[in-house]
Design a protein around this motif. Structure first.
Motif, PDB file in Angstrom:
ATOM      1  N   VAL A 276       0.870  -1.183   0.000  1.00  0.00           N
ATOM      2  CA  VAL A 276       0.000   0.000   0.000  1.00  0.00           C
ATOM      3  C   VAL A 276       0.905   1.230   0.000  1.00  0.00           C
ATOM      4  CG1 VAL A 276      -1.800  -1.199   1.322  1.00  0.00           C
ATOM      5  CG2 VAL A 276      -0.118   0.227   2.537  1.00  0.00           C
ATOM      6  N   ARG A 277       0.318   2.399  -0.218  1.00  0.00           N
ATOM      7  CA  ARG A 277       1.075   3.647  -0.057  1.00  0.00           C
ATOM      8  C   ARG A 277       0.830   4.148   1.359  1.00  0.00           C
ATOM      9  NH1 ARG A 277       1.519   6.032  -5.480  1.00  0.00           N
ATOM     10  NH2 ARG A 277       2.498   7.872  -4.546  1.00  0.00           N
ATOM     11  N   LEU A 278       1.893   4.451   2.077  1.00  0.00           N
ATOM     12  CA  LEU A 278       1.797   5.036   3.417  1.00  0.00           C
ATOM     13  C   LEU A 278       2.433   6.415   3.317  1.00  0.00           C
ATOM     14  CD1 LEU A 278       1.149   4.569   6.493  1.00  0.00           C
ATOM     15  CD2 LEU A 278       3.499   3.776   6.723  1.00  0.00           C
ATOM     16  N   ASP A 279       1.641   7.456   3.484  1.00  0.00           N
ATOM     17  CA  ASP A 279       2.100   8.815   3.213  1.00  0.00           C
ATOM     18  C   ASP A 279       2.810   8.873   1.857  1.00  0.00           C
ATOM     19  OD1 ASP A 279       0.997   9.778   5.509  1.00  0.00           O
ATOM     20  OD2 ASP A 279       2.866   9.944   6.630  1.00  0.00           O
ATOM     21  N   GLY A 280       2.240   8.208   0.889  1.00  0.00           N
ATOM     22  CA  GLY A 280       2.737   8.270  -0.483  1.00  0.00           C
ATOM     23  C   GLY A 280       3.788   7.233  -0.827  1.00  0.00           C
ATOM     24  N   VAL A 281       4.342   6.563   0.164  1.00  0.00           N
ATOM     25  CA  VAL A 281       5.481   5.666  -0.059  1.00  0.00           C
ATOM     26  C   VAL A 281       5.013   4.206  -0.080  1.00  0.00           C
ATOM     27  CG1 VAL A 281       7.676   4.915   0.928  1.00  0.00           C
ATOM     28  CG2 VAL A 281       6.995   7.309   1.102  1.00  0.00           C
ATOM     29  N   PRO A 282       5.423   3.441  -1.093  1.00  0.00           N
ATOM     30  CA  PRO A 282       5.023   2.023  -1.121  1.00  0.00           C
ATOM     31  C   PRO A 282       5.690   1.237   0.011  1.00  0.00           C
ATOM     32  CG  PRO A 282       5.916   2.713  -3.258  1.00  0.00           C
ATOM     33  CD  PRO A 282       6.226   3.803  -2.273  1.00  0.00           C
TER      34      PRO A 282
ATOM     35  N   VAL B 189      -0.260  -1.209  -7.128  1.00  0.00           N
ATOM     36  CA  VAL B 189       0.129  -0.089  -6.266  1.00  0.00           C
ATOM     37  C   VAL B 189       1.594   0.281  -6.533  1.00  0.00           C
ATOM     38  CG1 VAL B 189       0.468   0.658  -3.872  1.00  0.00           C
ATOM     39  CG2 VAL B 189      -1.588  -0.635  -4.495  1.00  0.00           C
ATOM     40  N   ALA B 190       2.452  -0.727  -6.671  1.00  0.00           N
ATOM     41  CA  ALA B 190       3.875  -0.455  -6.916  1.00  0.00           C
ATOM     42  C   ALA B 190       4.083   0.162  -8.295  1.00  0.00           C
ATOM     43  CB  ALA B 190       4.687  -1.742  -6.775  1.00  0.00           C
ATOM     44  N   ALA B 191       3.390  -0.376  -9.309  1.00  0.00           N
ATOM     45  CA  ALA B 191       3.562   0.132 -10.676  1.00  0.00           C
ATOM     46  C   ALA B 191       3.023   1.558 -10.794  1.00  0.00           C
ATOM     47  CB  ALA B 191       2.850  -0.787 -11.669  1.00  0.00           C
TER      48      ALA B 191
ATOM     49  N   ILE C 283      10.811  -2.550   1.308  1.00  0.00           N
ATOM     50  CA  ILE C 283      11.561  -2.714   2.558  1.00  0.00           C
ATOM     51  C   ILE C 283      12.539  -1.552   2.724  1.00  0.00           C
ATOM     52  CG2 ILE C 283      13.140  -4.233   3.850  1.00  0.00           C
ATOM     53  CD1 ILE C 283      10.386  -5.506   3.378  1.00  0.00           C
ATOM     54  N   ARG C 284      13.171  -1.136   1.635  1.00  0.00           N
ATOM     55  CA  ARG C 284      14.137  -0.030   1.719  1.00  0.00           C
ATOM     56  C   ARG C 284      13.459   1.297   2.051  1.00  0.00           C
ATOM     57  NH1 ARG C 284      16.421  -2.770  -2.974  1.00  0.00           N
ATOM     58  NH2 ARG C 284      15.562  -1.222  -4.409  1.00  0.00           N
ATOM     59  N   ASN C 285      12.163   1.407   1.740  1.00  0.00           N
ATOM     60  CA  ASN C 285      11.433   2.622   2.100  1.00  0.00           C
ATOM     61  C   ASN C 285      11.181   2.719   3.599  1.00  0.00           C
ATOM     62  OD1 ASN C 285      11.210   3.576  -0.488  1.00  0.00           O
ATOM     63  ND2 ASN C 285       9.224   2.619  -0.885  1.00  0.00           N
TER      64      ASN C 285
END
Ligand SMILES: Cc1cc2nc3c(=O)[nH]c(=O)nc-3n(C[C@H](O)[C@H](O)[C@H](O)COP(=O)(O)OP(=O)(O)OC[C@H]3O[C@@H](n4cnc5c(N)ncnc54)[C@H](O)[C@@H]3O)c2cc1C
Lengths: 187, 296
Positions: free
Chosen positions: A50-56, A138-140, B98-100
């Motif tokens: 998922v995105r958490l504050d925009g970050v996957p 979500v990642a793409a 994971i790196r995020n």
């Protein structure tokens, strides 16, 4: 404990959350959003992305309490997220709408309920059993947000945390290339 | 279980002093796996993600003060120039997701012999800034790893930051595994050339109960480079010297057989990685010498 956070553009509240519970569990079992998949529970497969504050991120590795006050986008809100990106605003996706979601949108109707990347996955035949699809989408989608013209190496790297056991990845690569090409034409 | 959510570093230190058994959780990429599989049921989880300071870094004259929770993604993107070895190592960790989330503080907390930050920190030179309500101390990285998944932190201490020496020469990091992504190292090797002090430092991962330096190999190489005037003349290092260095690095290992590889394979592979990383870094050193001479 109680967790208040934003999910797919709408404020949500989850009650009776166990302190050791994951964000994934809260999404699926407390909010009734089964789009994010539960497979390995150890960050290996990426199907809970998922995105958490925009970050996957892998939602199975985020403690529920860490999501307090944060902004989460799941696959159920991806179309809304894409609309917000394109138009600046979008209404968000309610829990009911998310639960009732059906993969329509193969037609050309104006309020298609699919994000461009979702449409591209369908058109490229990148979905087989479908279990890994939400995490890959979500990642793409995040890749295309930051890199409108990704190289194949960029795509492989961005999707390296998402396992698919059916497709052999070629159609998934096709789908992301297709989504990027369409995004370029639209711009 | 209680979920403690300190809003500041001072609150976090106070919470850790009051509940020394509390398990800090930063990116959660180690802690949550343990909880999901019921390998641990801490009484208290101490969430560090509200503490903004832990996500910041400062570049100083000699070193970078890297906040404990700066994610690997940031290190790769923003600190490649100052900390090339750590940036390369960060890029080999797991996957983008994971790196995020994960960072060096968590890697040090877990202190796995396979953690990818460790060889890079050992090679670059680093100190761990540990703090408790009793005060702050700097633990040299060479003293930090005390056993398999054990470190030098006291029960009431937290890692505030890591001070990593800025690169003064080429650095490399190489790792053996079955894939490019999502691989826990079968073995790993970090190498840093330090032209200013005419020294070389190494870090070996997954080849002993703790991350280690190959000190005998370092000393041998420094002496050989010195003797041959290599730092000044920039010549290709004599193959026999490279081989001896690689053999000594392999000899620094004390590996085990496990599902990822056998002890003898690990020893062999560390030698190969040592030879390769030395060749790469030395080529890069020679290239930068030629450039600076050309410019002069
Ligand atoms: C799928 C997967 C693949 C992985 N692949 C790799 C890999 O290739 N290479 C690798 O090195 N690691 C890998 N890991 C392990 C993990 O991602 C790293 O160890 C990471 O650096 C942990 O950081 P974190 O912030 O997520 O730590 P957390 O899980 O939050 O914490 C880890 C430990 O450190 C302690 N801790 C955290 N912050 C502090 C602090 N400030 N002070 C004191 N103690 C603290 C915690 O209490 C805990 O004991 C992988 C993990 C997963 C799930």
């Amino acid at each position: 404990m109680r967790v208040n956070f934003t999910v797919n553009g709408r404020p949500q509240e989850a009650d009776d959350v166990w302190e050791g519970e994951s964000l994934l569990y809260v999404l699926r079992e407390r909010l009734g959003l089964p789009g994010s998949k539960n497979a390995c529970e150890q960050g290996e497969c990426g199907s809970c992305t998922v995105r958490l504050d925009g970050v996957p991120v892998c939602s199975c590795l985020v403690a529920a309490g860490q999501a307090e006050g944060r902004d989460v986008v799941t696959v159920e809100g991806l179309a809304d997220h894409a609309r917000r990106r394109a138009c600046g605003t979008a209404p968000g996706t309610s829990l009911d709408a998310a639960r009732a979601w059906q993969p329509r949108g193969t037609g050309q109707d104006a309020d298609a309920e699919l994000a461009p990347v979702q449409q591209a996955f369908i058109d490229a035949g990148a979905v087989q059993c479908g279990f890994c699809t939400p995490g890959l989408l979500v990642a793409a989608d995040e890749l295309l947000e930051h890199r409108p013209n990704p190289t194949d190496a960029d795509i492989r790297e961005a999707l390296s945390g998402n396992l698919c056991r059916c497709t052999g990845y070629e159609k998934i690569m096709d789908a992301v290339r297709l989504a990027a090409a369409r995004q370029g034409e639209g711009a | 279980m209680d979920f403690l959510r300190p809003a500041s570093w001072e609150e976090a230190l106070a919470a850790k002093a009051e509940h020394p058994t509390a398990v800090p959780i930063a990116g959660g990429t180690d802690v949550m796996v343990e909880i999901n599989f019921d390998h641990c049921r801490p009484e208290y989880l101490l969430d560090l993600t509200r503490i903004g300071d832990l996500y910041e870094w400062e570049v100083g004259d000699e070193s970078v003060r890297l906040g404990a929770s700066v994610p690997y993604t940031r290190i790769m993107e923003r600190l490649r120039g100052e900390l090339p070895g750590l940036a390369l190592a960060s890029h080999t960790v797991a996957s983008p997701q994971i790196r995020n989330r994960g960072g060096v503080g968590g890697n040090l907390g877990t202190a796995s012999p396979a953690g990818d930050a460790h060889p890079a920190l050992l090679a670059a030179g680093a100190e761990v800034e540990a703090e408790s309500v009793r005060g702050t101390r700097r633990i040299p990285i060479d003293d930090f790893y005390t056993g398999v998944k054990r470190n030098a932190l006291a029960p009431d201490e937290l890692i505030r930051a890591v001070h990593v020496t800025k690169a003064d020469g080429p650095q490399q990091y190489a790792k053996v595994g079955t894939r490019n992504a999502m691989v826990i190292a079968v073995c790993a090797f970090g190498l840093a050339l330090h032209p200013r002090t005419r020294s070389v430092r190494t870090g070996v991962g997954s080849a002993a109960p703790t991350p280690v330096r190959a000190r005998t190999a370092e000393e041998f190489l420094a002496a050989a480079l010195d003797e041959g005037g290599f730092w000044e003349n920039g010549k290709v290092i004599t193959p026999s010297v490279v081989k001896q260095f690689a053999d000594l690095c392999a000899g620094a290992c004390n590996p085990i057989d496990d599902v990822r590889g056998t002890a003898s394979y690990r020893r062999h592979a560390v030698g190969v990685l040592a030879r390769r990383t030395l060749t790469w870094t030395w080529e890069s050193y020679r290239g930068s010498r030629r450039l600076s001479e050309g410019a002069a």
